[in-house]
Each structure stands twice: as structure tokens, then as C-alpha cells.
Design a protein around this motif. Structure first.
Motif, PDB file in Angstrom:
ATOM      1  N   VAL A  57      -4.686   3.006 -14.859  1.00  0.00           N
ATOM      2  CA  VAL A  57      -4.922   3.737 -13.618  1.00  0.00           C
ATOM      3  C   VAL A  57      -4.932   5.217 -13.944  1.00  0.00           C
ATOM      4  CG1 VAL A  57      -4.155   4.064 -11.243  1.00  0.00           C
ATOM      5  CG2 VAL A  57      -3.571   1.960 -12.453  1.00  0.00           C
ATOM      6  N   PHE A  91      -5.433   1.703  -6.588  1.00  0.00           N
ATOM      7  CA  PHE A  91      -5.777   0.372  -7.074  1.00  0.00           C
ATOM      8  C   PHE A  91      -5.278  -0.679  -6.101  1.00  0.00           C
ATOM      9  CE2 PHE A  91      -6.578   0.234 -11.893  1.00  0.00           C
ATOM     10  CZ  PHE A  91      -7.372   1.359 -11.810  1.00  0.00           C
ATOM     11  N   LEU A 146       4.033   2.323  -5.450  1.00  0.00           N
ATOM     12  CA  LEU A 146       3.698   0.901  -5.475  1.00  0.00           C
ATOM     13  C   LEU A 146       3.912   0.346  -4.070  1.00  0.00           C
ATOM     14  CD1 LEU A 146       5.789  -0.089  -8.644  1.00  0.00           C
ATOM     15  CD2 LEU A 146       3.398   0.657  -8.591  1.00  0.00           C
ATOM     16  N   MET A 157      -0.738   1.884  -6.284  1.00  0.00           N
ATOM     17  CA  MET A 157      -1.062   0.513  -6.663  1.00  0.00           C
ATOM     18  C   MET A 157      -0.614  -0.358  -5.490  1.00  0.00           C
ATOM     19  SD  MET A 157       0.046  -1.315 -10.182  1.00  0.00           S
ATOM     20  CE  MET A 157      -1.000  -0.589 -11.403  1.00  0.00           C
TER      21      MET A 157
END
Lengths: 215, 255
Positions: B30, B36, B172, B203
Motif C-alpha cells: 500500500v 485499500f 485499519l 485498509m
């Protein structure tokens, strides 16, 4: 029965309370170690802790009291009756309170611990600031119940000669032949000691539930 | 130039639970500022992979690199030290499906705790930062409330603020809207969209296909512990090449 005899019995409350409170405090601390060992990452620590917990719980408190007071004396470890009572009840309380903590820990769930780790909190902070306050809240009613049980168990110390309430009631009963009055009187004192603990815990618990709005 | 180098990198991540392999040689690079998305059927290992990124789950083997920090895990390598874990987690924020706010602390205390204990910020500084973040997620008036007094959507916004308070370099998100009503989930997605626009590296494990398509720079399709397809979201979701991706997309998109 004369008031002086009842006053003599009542003075034993100092020893009764001392045994109960000290053993409870030592047990509350020792219980942290027991619970920690029971959920340790190391398999052998878990297995050993389980064994010790089962061993201590399977033998009556009175027998442990005799082992510590009479048994250890044979091995040259001499403790006074009061010391023996504190040692015995502290160890037993550590085991029971440890199991209570462990139950609370299971109820806490993995999410809290993961969240604390994810924001970088180290183990001491995790334990003191996240786990302990939440577990203590959920287990406080169970701890109070155990504390009341411990108060009643403290009467066993009379058998090794600690001059607490039950011991004194027995003396008075032997001397006056008025066992019913003497023992009914200690019964009432035990009731007066335990009732406030129960009431206070229920209030404390209700207040925290309301504050955090949790079940 | 800096944007060209992989900022967050997971190489050959494998994870076994007992004899079951839940992650099988997963790799992902990444770049800073990228968003992502990881999509795929339940039980594919998406959350496990995400949790490996901040070592909430220890991979059986593999290499993680976040910024300047690299760690290789597996046979023949040492475990992450406390210091390494602290560095990693300070730089990687995480938002959970079930919020996981601390119920015994107020919203403000939830956001200040790690600022003070992990970053060593003072009381005033951490409070100021908390208020800025609460304002940003629209919850300034909830500062002194306990999480139990907040709705699910509010709790998740506080959880995002709690993570952002440490000024992480990567965020995250583990199915952050799955426990919420669609309408409330949309609020959370709006906050995430804003974060993405500000350049946060993210992410996101999600079932929100719209978010993956519109906000994501890349999408990864994970099935049975492997990445079966990855690339531009419009490409992957519009014209999937892998049979398993087609099946999954037709199931979730209802076509």
C-alpha cells in the motif's frame, strides 16, 4: 444473663472483623495472581494453578486451619492462632476470589483487550485501567457474597483458640449454662455485620449500572 | 517519489489456526495515502489478515513493513518485542466492528487515555486534541457522556476519534458498519470518505461494495485465505476475471 457477659462476647468482634477484613484483603490481592495463573499463556502454569485451586477447594477450611496451626508446628513453623487463621483464610480467599475474577474476566470479552492493545496500551495500563475497573464492577456482588461467607467462616478460628466472638460465646455458655442466649447473641452480631455489606453492595452495583448504562 | 514506494507492505503472510490454514501467502503493498478495500465471502480470512497488520493476531510467518518499521515473523525469527509492538500500534489505528469503547470511561477519557499513557501528552493537550476530533465527527456535545449513553453510530464515530487521537499513519477498519443500520452506517462511511480525502492511508475490510468501488484506490478479493484478484475497483467489480470473484459479486450485488 448479665450485661457484662454479653459485653465480653461483643468485644470479640474486633478479632472476628480483623480475621475477616485482613484475609479478604490478602485474598483480593492473591486472587489476582490466581486468576492470572489460571489464564496464563503457559500451559503448565495453567495446569498447576488448576491443581492448586482444586486441592484447596476440596479440603474443608477447618482441616486447612488445623494443618497450618498444628501441622506446620510439627515441621518447626510455629504461628500464633491469629496468624494461622489469617494465613489459612487468606490462601482460601485467594483461590475463591481468583475464580470469581476469572469469571469476570471471561465476561469482559476479547474486544476490550484488543481495543486497548490496538491503541498501544502496555500490560500494566491494560490491567489497571481497562481490565480491573470493569471486572471489579461485574464481580463486586459475588465478592461481597464471598466476604459474608468469610465472616461466618472466621468462627472456625475459635477452634484453635483465637478469642473472637464465637470462642467467647462458648466460654460464656460453659460458665453460665445459658448457651441459647450466648449463641443467639453472637448470631445477631454476625447478622448485623453482614447485612450492611449486602445492602451497600446492592446500592453500589445499582449506582454503577445506572452510571454506565450497562446490564 | 515517496508516494511510489510501498508504505505499508505485507509479504507472504501465512496464518495457521491449528492445522487449518486461514491465510495462505498473502502479500499486499500500500502506498501512502492509498485506500485499500478487502472484500470477499465470510470466513475468507479478511479480518484475520487485517488483525495481522497490527499484530493483534500473530502470523505464522511473513514480513510486515509499516513506514520505517519492519518485522519478520516465523520460524527462526524472534517474537516482536514490547517496544516494537508499541511502535507498531502507535502508528496503526484500528476500528472494530463492535466499536469496543471502554464503557467505564467517558467519551473524552476514551479518547485521551492513550494520548496520555502512550504518547505522554499532557492533560490539556490531549483534551484539546480530543475536542478537535469530536468536533470533526460531530459529537462535541457528547464529550462527558459514557459510551452506554451513545447510539451505535455515535460510538463508532468516537472509536474512530479514539484511533485518530494518536495521529496514526495507517488506519485499519474491520467491517466498521456491519453492526449498524444502513442509514447509520452511511454516517460512518461519510467520516471514512472524508479521512480518505484528507490523504489517510487506509485498509478497509468491508461488505460495503459502494464504498469499495467509489473510495477505494484498490480492491482485493480474498477467498479461502488467498487473494484471488486485485486491482482497480471499477475494473475488478465491473469485469471480474476470476470465477470465484464473479460468484461473490453476483451474490452480494444481487445480479
Amino acid at each position: 444473663m448479665e450485661i457484662s457477659a454479653l459485653w465480653y462476647i461483643a468485644q470479640g468482634v474486633v478479632w472476628t472483623v480483623a480475621i475477616t477484613v485482613l484475609s479478604f484483603l490478602f485474598g483480593a490481592l492473591g486472587g489476582v495472581g490466581v486468576a492470572g495463573a489460571r489464564v496464563s499463556a503457559h500451559r503448565w502454569i495453567r495446569i498447576m494453578a488448576r491443581g492448586v485451586v482444586d486441592l484447596i477447594r476440596s479440603v474443608p477450611p477447618l482441616v486447612w486451619l488445623f494443618i497450618v496451626y498444628f501441622g506446620l508446628a510439627e515441621l518447626g513453623l510455629k504461628f500464633s492462632p491469629f496468624q494461622s487463621a489469617i494465613i489459612t483464610f487468606s490462601i482460601i480467599a485467594s483461590v475463591y476470589l481468583g475464580e470469581i475474577y476469572r469469571g469476570g474476566l471471561a465476561a469482559l470479552g476479547a474486544g476490550q483487550i484488543e481495543a486497548a492493545k490496538s491503541i498501544g496500551l502496555g500490560r500494566p495500563d491494560l490491567l489497571v485501567r481497562i481490565i480491573a475497573p470493569q471486572v471489579l464492577r461485574t464481580v463486586s456482588p459475588s465478592m461481597a457474597t464471598y466476604g459474608i461467607g468469610l465472616l461466618k467462616d472466621s468462627a472456625l478460628a475459635s477452634t484453635i483458640g483465637v478469642v473472637e466472638m464465637t470462642f467467647r460465646a462458648n466460654q460464656v455458655a460453659q460458665n453460665t449454662g445459658q448457651g441459647l442466649t450466648a449463641f443467639a447473641f453472637v448470631g445477631v452480631v454476625y447478622l448485623l455485620l453482614s447485612a450492611p455489606v449486602g445492602i451497600w453492595t446492592r446500592r453500589f452495583d445499582a449506582r454503577l449500572r445506572e452510571k454506565y448504562l450497562v446490564a | 517519489m515517496a508516494r511510489e514506494t510501498a508504505y505499508l507492505s505485507a509479504q507472504h503472510i501465512t496464518k495457521d489456526f491449528g492445522s487449518t490454514r486461514v491465510l495462505d501467502d498473502v502479500s499486499m503493498d500500500v502506498k501512502a495515502g492509498d485506500v485499500f478495500s478487502i472484500i470477499g465471502p465470510s470466513g475468507a480470512g479478511k479480518s484475520t489478515f487485517l488483525r495481522c497488520m497490527n499484530l493483534l493476531e500473530t502470523p505464522t510467518s511473513g514480513t510486515l513493513q509499516i513506514g520505517d518499521f519492519t518485522i519478520t515473523i516465523g520460524p527462526g525469527h524472534k517474537h516482536a518485542t514490547k517496544k516494537e509492538l508499541a511502535t507498531l500500534r502507535r502508528n496503526v489505528g484500528m476500528v472494530f466492528q463492535s466499536f469496543n469503547l471502554f464503557p467505564h470511561l467517558t467519551v473524552m477519557q476514551n479518547i485521551c487515555l492513550a494520548q496520555r499513557r502512550v504518547l505522554g501528552r499532557g492533560k490539556e493537550e490531549s483534551c484539546e486534541r480530543a475536542l478537535v476530533l469530536l468536533d470533526r465527527v460531530g459529537l462535541k456535545d457528547k464529550a462527558d457522556a459514557y459510551p452506554g449513553r451513545c447510539s451505535g453510530g455515535q460510538q463508532q464515530r468516537v472509536a474512530i476519534a479514539r484511533s485518530l487521537a494518536l495521529d496514526p499513519q495507517v488506519m485499519l477498519f474491520d467491517e466498521p458498519t456491519s453492526a449498524l443500520d444502513p442509514e447509520v452506517g452511511a454516517e460512518i462511511l461519510a467520516v471514512m470518505r472524508e479521512l480518505a480525502n484528507e490523504g489517510m492511508t487506509m485498509m478497509v475490510v468491508t461488505h460495503e461494495m459502494g464504498f469499495a468501488r467509489e473510495v477505494g484506490d484498490q480492491v482485493f478479493v480474498m477467498v479461502d485465505g488467498r487473494i484471488v484478484e486485485s486491482g482497480d475497483p471499477h475494473q475488478v467489480m465491473g469485469d471480474p476475471s476470476h470465477e470465484r470473484t464473479k460468484q461473490f459479486l453476483s451474490a452480494v450485488l444481487g445480479r
